[in-house]
Design a protein around this motif. Sequence first.
Motif, PDB file in Angstrom:
ATOM      1  N   HIS A 112      47.891  10.585  49.495  1.00  0.00           N
ATOM      2  CA  HIS A 112      48.999  10.045  50.297  1.00  0.00           C
ATOM      3  C   HIS A 112      49.115  10.727  51.671  1.00  0.00           C
ATOM      4  CE1 HIS A 112      50.226   8.140  46.546  1.00  0.00           C
ATOM      5  NE2 HIS A 112      50.192   9.343  45.968  1.00  0.00           N
ATOM      6  N   PRO A 113      48.016  10.816  52.429  1.00  0.00           N
ATOM      7  CA  PRO A 113      48.076  11.535  53.707  1.00  0.00           C
ATOM      8  C   PRO A 113      49.055  10.923  54.703  1.00  0.00           C
ATOM      9  CG  PRO A 113      46.024  10.298  53.514  1.00  0.00           C
ATOM     10  CD  PRO A 113      46.669  10.251  52.172  1.00  0.00           C
ATOM     11  N   LEU A 114      49.181   9.603  54.701  1.00  0.00           N
ATOM     12  CA  LEU A 114      50.096   8.979  55.660  1.00  0.00           C
ATOM     13  C   LEU A 114      51.537   9.337  55.348  1.00  0.00           C
ATOM     14  CD1 LEU A 114      48.453   5.434  55.864  1.00  0.00           C
ATOM     15  CD2 LEU A 114      48.349   7.228  57.591  1.00  0.00           C
ATOM     16  N   ALA A 115      51.936   9.180  54.089  1.00  0.00           N
ATOM     17  CA  ALA A 115      53.322   9.474  53.709  1.00  0.00           C
ATOM     18  C   ALA A 115      53.632  10.953  53.890  1.00  0.00           C
ATOM     19  CB  ALA A 115      53.566   9.048  52.259  1.00  0.00           C
ATOM     20  N   ARG A 116      52.687  11.800  53.534  1.00  0.00           N
ATOM     21  CA  ARG A 116      52.909  13.238  53.692  1.00  0.00           C
ATOM     22  C   ARG A 116      53.090  13.610  55.169  1.00  0.00           C
ATOM     23  NH1 ARG A 116      51.897  16.485  49.268  1.00  0.00           N
ATOM     24  NH2 ARG A 116      50.876  15.460  47.497  1.00  0.00           N
ATOM     25  N   GLU A 122      58.835  14.611  60.229  1.00  0.00           N
ATOM     26  CA  GLU A 122      60.281  14.385  60.261  1.00  0.00           C
ATOM     27  C   GLU A 122      61.052  15.656  59.934  1.00  0.00           C
ATOM     28  OE1 GLU A 122      64.022  12.666  60.554  1.00  0.00           O
ATOM     29  OE2 GLU A 122      62.070  11.973  61.291  1.00  0.00           O
ATOM     30  N   VAL A 123      60.612  16.385  58.918  1.00  0.00           N
ATOM     31  CA  VAL A 123      61.296  17.628  58.552  1.00  0.00           C
ATOM     32  C   VAL A 123      61.168  18.659  59.670  1.00  0.00           C
ATOM     33  CG1 VAL A 123      61.359  19.559  56.927  1.00  0.00           C
ATOM     34  CG2 VAL A 123      61.035  17.234  56.069  1.00  0.00           C
ATOM     35  N   VAL A 124      59.977  18.798  60.226  1.00  0.00           N
ATOM     36  CA  VAL A 124      59.776  19.747  61.329  1.00  0.00           C
ATOM     37  C   VAL A 124      60.693  19.405  62.499  1.00  0.00           C
ATOM     38  CG1 VAL A 124      58.133  20.514  63.100  1.00  0.00           C
ATOM     39  CG2 VAL A 124      57.417  20.380  60.705  1.00  0.00           C
ATOM     40  N   ARG A 125      60.774  18.140  62.856  1.00  0.00           N
ATOM     41  CA  ARG A 125      61.626  17.744  63.991  1.00  0.00           C
ATOM     42  C   ARG A 125      63.093  18.054  63.700  1.00  0.00           C
ATOM     43  NH1 ARG A 125      58.695  15.579  67.937  1.00  0.00           N
ATOM     44  NH2 ARG A 125      57.131  13.931  67.586  1.00  0.00           N
ATOM     45  N   ARG A 126      63.540  17.792  62.476  1.00  0.00           N
ATOM     46  CA  ARG A 126      64.946  18.064  62.142  1.00  0.00           C
ATOM     47  C   ARG A 126      65.255  19.558  62.228  1.00  0.00           C
ATOM     48  NH1 ARG A 126      66.995  14.368  57.058  1.00  0.00           N
ATOM     49  NH2 ARG A 126      66.078  12.372  57.693  1.00  0.00           N
ATOM     50  N   ILE A 127      64.332  20.385  61.746  1.00  0.00           N
ATOM     51  CA  ILE A 127      64.560  21.828  61.791  1.00  0.00           C
ATOM     52  C   ILE A 127      64.640  22.311  63.232  1.00  0.00           C
ATOM     53  CG2 ILE A 127      63.513  24.066  61.275  1.00  0.00           C
ATOM     54  CD1 ILE A 127      62.430  22.808  58.692  1.00  0.00           C
ATOM     55  N   LEU A 128      63.716  21.854  64.070  1.00  0.00           N
ATOM     56  CA  LEU A 128      63.682  22.308  65.459  1.00  0.00           C
ATOM     57  C   LEU A 128      64.874  21.789  66.262  1.00  0.00           C
ATOM     58  CD1 LEU A 128      59.878  21.912  66.240  1.00  0.00           C
ATOM     59  CD2 LEU A 128      61.125  24.037  65.829  1.00  0.00           C
ATOM     60  N   THR A 181      50.053   8.093  64.023  1.00  0.00           N
ATOM     61  CA  THR A 181      50.128   9.096  65.082  1.00  0.00           C
ATOM     62  C   THR A 181      50.791   8.534  66.326  1.00  0.00           C
ATOM     63  OG1 THR A 181      48.147  10.225  64.255  1.00  0.00           O
ATOM     64  CG2 THR A 181      48.745  10.601  66.563  1.00  0.00           C
ATOM     65  N   ALA A 182      50.403   7.324  66.708  1.00  0.00           N
ATOM     66  CA  ALA A 182      51.013   6.697  67.884  1.00  0.00           C
ATOM     67  C   ALA A 182      52.501   6.458  67.673  1.00  0.00           C
ATOM     68  CB  ALA A 182      50.304   5.379  68.192  1.00  0.00           C
ATOM     69  N   GLU A 183      52.886   6.204  66.433  1.00  0.00           N
ATOM     70  CA  GLU A 183      54.299   5.940  66.136  1.00  0.00           C
ATOM     71  C   GLU A 183      55.155   7.197  66.166  1.00  0.00           C
ATOM     72  OE1 GLU A 183      57.144   4.431  62.426  1.00  0.00           O
ATOM     73  OE2 GLU A 183      54.973   4.125  62.321  1.00  0.00           O
ATOM     74  N   ILE A 184      54.695   8.289  65.541  1.00  0.00           N
ATOM     75  CA  ILE A 184      55.583   9.425  65.299  1.00  0.00           C
ATOM     76  C   ILE A 184      55.302  10.651  66.157  1.00  0.00           C
ATOM     77  CG2 ILE A 184      55.894   8.676  62.908  1.00  0.00           C
ATOM     78  CD1 ILE A 184      54.123  11.051  62.053  1.00  0.00           C
ATOM     79  N   ALA A 185      54.146  10.705  66.816  1.00  0.00           N
ATOM     80  CA  ALA A 185      53.747  11.934  67.514  1.00  0.00           C
ATOM     81  C   ALA A 185      53.829  11.790  69.026  1.00  0.00           C
ATOM     82  CB  ALA A 185      52.331  12.334  67.096  1.00  0.00           C
ATOM     83  N   ASP A 186      53.649  12.921  69.697  1.00  0.00           N
ATOM     84  CA  ASP A 186      53.636  12.964  71.157  1.00  0.00           C
ATOM     85  C   ASP A 186      52.216  13.005  71.715  1.00  0.00           C
ATOM     86  OD1 ASP A 186      56.590  13.324  71.444  1.00  0.00           O
ATOM     87  OD2 ASP A 186      56.142  15.174  70.357  1.00  0.00           O
TER      88      ASP A 186
END
Length: 357
Positions: A112-116, A122-128, A181-186
């Motif tokens: 499940h690499p995509l879901a992971r 998402e968790v990293v962004r929320r923490i930061l 990657t295009a959807e969620i990353a910079d």
Amino acid sequence: MELGLNLAMTNWDTGAEPNLSLARLAEKLGFNSVWTEEAYGSDAVSPLAWVGARTERIGIGSAVWQIPARTPAMAAMTAATLDKLSGGRFRLGLGVSGPQVVEGWHGQEYGHPLARTREYVEVVRRILARREPVAFSGEHYRLPYEGGTGLGKPLKLILHPLRDRIPIYVGALGPRNVELTAEIADGWLPIFFAPSRYEDVFAENLERGFAAAGGGKRVGLGFDLAPIVSVVVGDDVDECRAPVKRRIALYIGGMGAAGGRNFSNNLIRRFGYAEVADEVQARFLAGEIERAVAAIPDELIDEVALCGPRERIAELLHDWERSPVTTIICDTADEQAMTTIAELVLRDAGANVSASA
């Protein structure tokens, strides 16, 4: 187009000083970033702290931190710390790695690499962002942990990050991974990229991802397309190609499993080299390493790398300059290659060197 420098994990066997010299030269030449990687050798955190402490302006990035090696919270803590210590120079590159490393080295199930990846980012962004104590209930990551002592509670990062949104890059190869990657990353960190194949192989997946993000993001506009590119300068083109052939043979022949689980192999197929991918993998798995290397055609190297004398590299760069690539991360430990590529891509490289001398 900007330039970055990849300090390969094998470089650190030679000690710190040679790598620090390369990083300082990159800073003098006007490179915008230095990147470190990890597999099952040196980690990609310690070298960044070392380089960040001994440079002043150049960005530092991970290409990539392995998602199975760290919890999202640990990745966020480390990212926030490196960013603060470096004065806001850190870029967080993440990747799921592959089944061999995940299961063989980290002792975790691969799947499940995509879901992971989606949940992890998402968790990293929320923490930061540090807006509230972090609670997350996903399929693969859950904060607080469900079960156990029952004493876990949502927590908020104690450190106050210098930035609440550190740029996140993803190392992805497969079509769906590129779309995510295009959807969620910079930014995107492809390990092999052929600019002439952009429209046929990559463009549609990137556009789908941008659309899923709600529009407004494009390559060069909120998104950094930053492939890692071998650069080898010398008069003999065949000699320059040779180390790149060996590296690519390792990736498409031995870095992954047969039967569709070697992602580099799959990518080379999409570039139009299916027969080459079959032969290299078969020979590599049979222990015929030199024959696997010999099966890599010159044409493939010329599509994904910059090899040869200065004039030839200048000619090869035309395809890269016409492509949407925004950063070339140069995979080299050769000062001459760094200087040559800087002079060709960064027009004021000579002025930077003179000013820093």
